[in-house]
Design a protein around this motif. Structure first.
Motif, short mmCIF file in Angstrom:
data_model
loop_
_atom_site.label_atom_id
_atom_site.label_comp_id
_atom_site.label_asym_id
_atom_site.label_seq_id
_atom_site.Cartn_x
_atom_site.Cartn_y
_atom_site.Cartn_z
N TYR A 100 54.64 -41.47 -85.84
CA TYR A 100 55.27 -40.39 -85.10
C TYR A 100 55.39 -39.13 -85.96
O TYR A 100 55.51 -39.19 -87.18
CB TYR A 100 56.66 -40.84 -84.63
CG TYR A 100 56.56 -42.11 -83.83
CD1 TYR A 100 56.20 -42.08 -82.49
CD2 TYR A 100 56.75 -43.35 -84.43
CE1 TYR A 100 56.06 -43.25 -81.76
CE2 TYR A 100 56.60 -44.52 -83.72
CZ TYR A 100 56.25 -44.47 -82.38
OH TYR A 100 56.10 -45.63 -81.67
N HIS A 101 55.34 -38.00 -85.28
CA HIS A 101 55.48 -36.71 -85.95
C HIS A 101 56.54 -35.91 -85.21
O HIS A 101 56.42 -35.66 -84.01
CB HIS A 101 54.14 -35.97 -85.94
CG HIS A 101 54.18 -34.67 -86.67
ND1 HIS A 101 54.17 -34.59 -88.04
CD2 HIS A 101 54.24 -33.39 -86.22
CE1 HIS A 101 54.21 -33.31 -88.41
NE2 HIS A 101 54.26 -32.57 -87.32
N GLY A 102 57.58 -35.52 -85.95
CA GLY A 102 58.63 -34.70 -85.36
C GLY A 102 58.34 -33.24 -85.62
O GLY A 102 58.00 -32.85 -86.74
N THR A 103 58.45 -32.44 -84.58
CA THR A 103 58.21 -31.01 -84.71
C THR A 103 59.11 -30.27 -83.73
O THR A 103 59.85 -30.90 -82.98
CB THR A 103 56.71 -30.68 -84.46
OG1 THR A 103 56.46 -29.33 -84.83
CG2 THR A 103 56.31 -30.92 -83.02
N ALA A 104 59.04 -28.97 -83.76
CA ALA A 104 59.82 -28.16 -82.82
C ALA A 104 59.01 -27.91 -81.56
O ALA A 104 57.77 -27.83 -81.60
CB ALA A 104 60.20 -26.83 -83.46
N ASP A 129 59.02 -44.47 -87.48
CA ASP A 129 59.92 -44.66 -86.33
C ASP A 129 60.30 -43.32 -85.72
O ASP A 129 60.25 -42.28 -86.38
CB ASP A 129 61.18 -45.43 -86.76
CG ASP A 129 61.95 -44.70 -87.84
OD1 ASP A 129 62.75 -43.83 -87.49
OD2 ASP A 129 61.74 -45.01 -89.04
N LYS A 130 60.67 -43.38 -84.46
CA LYS A 130 61.00 -42.17 -83.70
C LYS A 130 62.29 -41.51 -84.21
O LYS A 130 62.41 -40.29 -84.16
CB LYS A 130 61.12 -42.48 -82.21
CG LYS A 130 59.81 -42.84 -81.57
CD LYS A 130 59.98 -43.17 -80.10
CE LYS A 130 58.65 -43.57 -79.48
NZ LYS A 130 58.80 -43.94 -78.07
N GLU A 131 63.23 -42.30 -84.70
CA GLU A 131 64.50 -41.76 -85.19
C GLU A 131 64.27 -40.81 -86.37
O GLU A 131 64.81 -39.70 -86.41
CB GLU A 131 65.43 -42.90 -85.60
CG GLU A 131 66.78 -42.42 -86.10
CD GLU A 131 67.66 -43.57 -86.56
OE1 GLU A 131 68.47 -43.32 -87.46
OE2 GLU A 131 67.55 -44.68 -86.02
N THR A 132 63.45 -41.24 -87.32
CA THR A 132 63.15 -40.38 -88.47
C THR A 132 62.40 -39.14 -88.03
O THR A 132 62.71 -38.02 -88.48
CB THR A 132 62.33 -41.16 -89.52
OG1 THR A 132 63.07 -42.32 -89.92
CG2 THR A 132 62.02 -40.31 -90.73
N ALA A 133 61.43 -39.31 -87.15
CA ALA A 133 60.66 -38.16 -86.65
C ALA A 133 61.58 -37.17 -85.92
O ALA A 133 61.39 -35.96 -86.03
CB ALA A 133 59.55 -38.64 -85.72
N THR A 134 62.58 -37.67 -85.21
CA THR A 134 63.52 -36.79 -84.52
C THR A 134 64.31 -35.96 -85.52
O THR A 134 64.49 -34.76 -85.34
CB THR A 134 64.48 -37.62 -83.63
OG1 THR A 134 63.71 -38.34 -82.67
CG2 THR A 134 65.49 -36.72 -82.92
N GLY A 141 64.00 -26.78 -85.01
CA GLY A 141 64.36 -26.29 -83.69
C GLY A 141 64.58 -27.45 -82.74
O GLY A 141 64.92 -28.55 -83.17
N LYS A 142 64.36 -27.22 -81.46
CA LYS A 142 64.51 -28.29 -80.47
C LYS A 142 63.41 -29.32 -80.75
O LYS A 142 62.22 -29.01 -80.68
CB LYS A 142 64.37 -27.73 -79.06
CG LYS A 142 64.53 -28.78 -77.99
CD LYS A 142 64.35 -28.20 -76.60
CE LYS A 142 64.37 -29.34 -75.59
NZ LYS A 142 63.86 -28.93 -74.30
N PRO A 143 63.79 -30.57 -81.08
CA PRO A 143 62.79 -31.54 -81.52
C PRO A 143 61.93 -32.11 -80.40
O PRO A 143 62.39 -32.34 -79.29
CB PRO A 143 63.62 -32.65 -82.17
CG PRO A 143 64.92 -32.60 -81.45
CD PRO A 143 65.14 -31.15 -81.11
N VAL A 144 60.67 -32.32 -80.75
CA VAL A 144 59.72 -33.03 -79.89
C VAL A 144 59.07 -34.08 -80.77
O VAL A 144 58.67 -33.80 -81.90
CB VAL A 144 58.65 -32.06 -79.32
CG1 VAL A 144 57.60 -32.83 -78.55
CG2 VAL A 144 59.29 -31.00 -78.47
N ILE A 145 58.97 -35.29 -80.24
CA ILE A 145 58.36 -36.38 -80.99
C ILE A 145 56.97 -36.65 -80.43
O ILE A 145 56.81 -36.93 -79.24
CB ILE A 145 59.21 -37.67 -80.91
CG1 ILE A 145 60.66 -37.38 -81.30
CG2 ILE A 145 58.60 -38.78 -81.77
CD1 ILE A 145 60.84 -36.60 -82.57
#
Length: 180
Positions: A100-104, A129-134, A141-145
């Motif tokens: 997963y990659h967390g970004t704005a 995991d999605k939690e870390t990416a979040t 900014g507003k997170p998108v996974i």
């Protein structure tokens, strides 16, 4: 040491060990390792004072495990995230099927057009995991996974590495492997 002091030292270490060792005339070896005694001495000359015990506490308590000592604690380095040219000497390994990659939210159109680029870093960072990416996405900014089809990438010959602190690394993620 209080939390504020711990964070102050951690931010300093990130700057010096990941991006600008020359700020205090610190030499890193080809694998990013710095001599601990030299780090403490040169940091103090630059008016950043901390003891070996303080350094130990920062390394041990950092929730992202950003830094690591060698076995006898005479050398220290950042685990990943460098913008300077070093070789972490990581071995390519097979990743999980998905990472997963967390970004704005503001980066989404560019990512789906150009992919995920490492930019001024040595690698693209991916989370297991999605939690870390979040958490990562929230910093921007507003997170998108985004879900990355890493098995497909690996099967197509793209190498992946796992840093000492559990961050997955690769050089580039083409948009065709990304889904929202």
């Amino acid at each position: 040491m209080n939390e504020i002091e711990n964070k102050r030292i951690s931010k300093f270490l990130s700057l010096i060990l990941r991006h600008q060792p020359e700020t205090i005339q610190l030499k890193l070896d080809e694998n990013g390792w710095a001599d601990v005694s030299e780090l403490i001495t040169k940091a103090a000359k630059g008016r950043m004072h901390f003891s070996f015990e303080d350094l130990e506490e920062v390394v041990e308590t950092n929730n992202k495990k950003r830094f690591a000592f060698n076995e006898d604690k005479t050398m220290i380095r950042a685990s990943q995230g460098h913008s300077i040219d070093i070789d972490l000497a990581l071995k390519a390994i097979q990743p999980p099927d998905f990472l997963y990659h967390g970004t704005a939210d503001s980066n989404i159109s560019s990512i789906f057009e150009k992919g995920i680029e490492k930019r001024n870093r040595q690698h693209v960072h991916l989370s297991a995991d999605k939690e870390t990416a979040t958490k990562v996405g929230m910093r921007h900014g507003k997170p998108v996974i985004l879900t990355i089809r890493t098995k497909e990438m690996f099967d197509n010959g793209i190498p992946f590495y796992l840093s000492a602190n559990g961050v997955w690394l690769t050089d580039f993620v083409d948009a065709k492997y990304i889904s929202k």
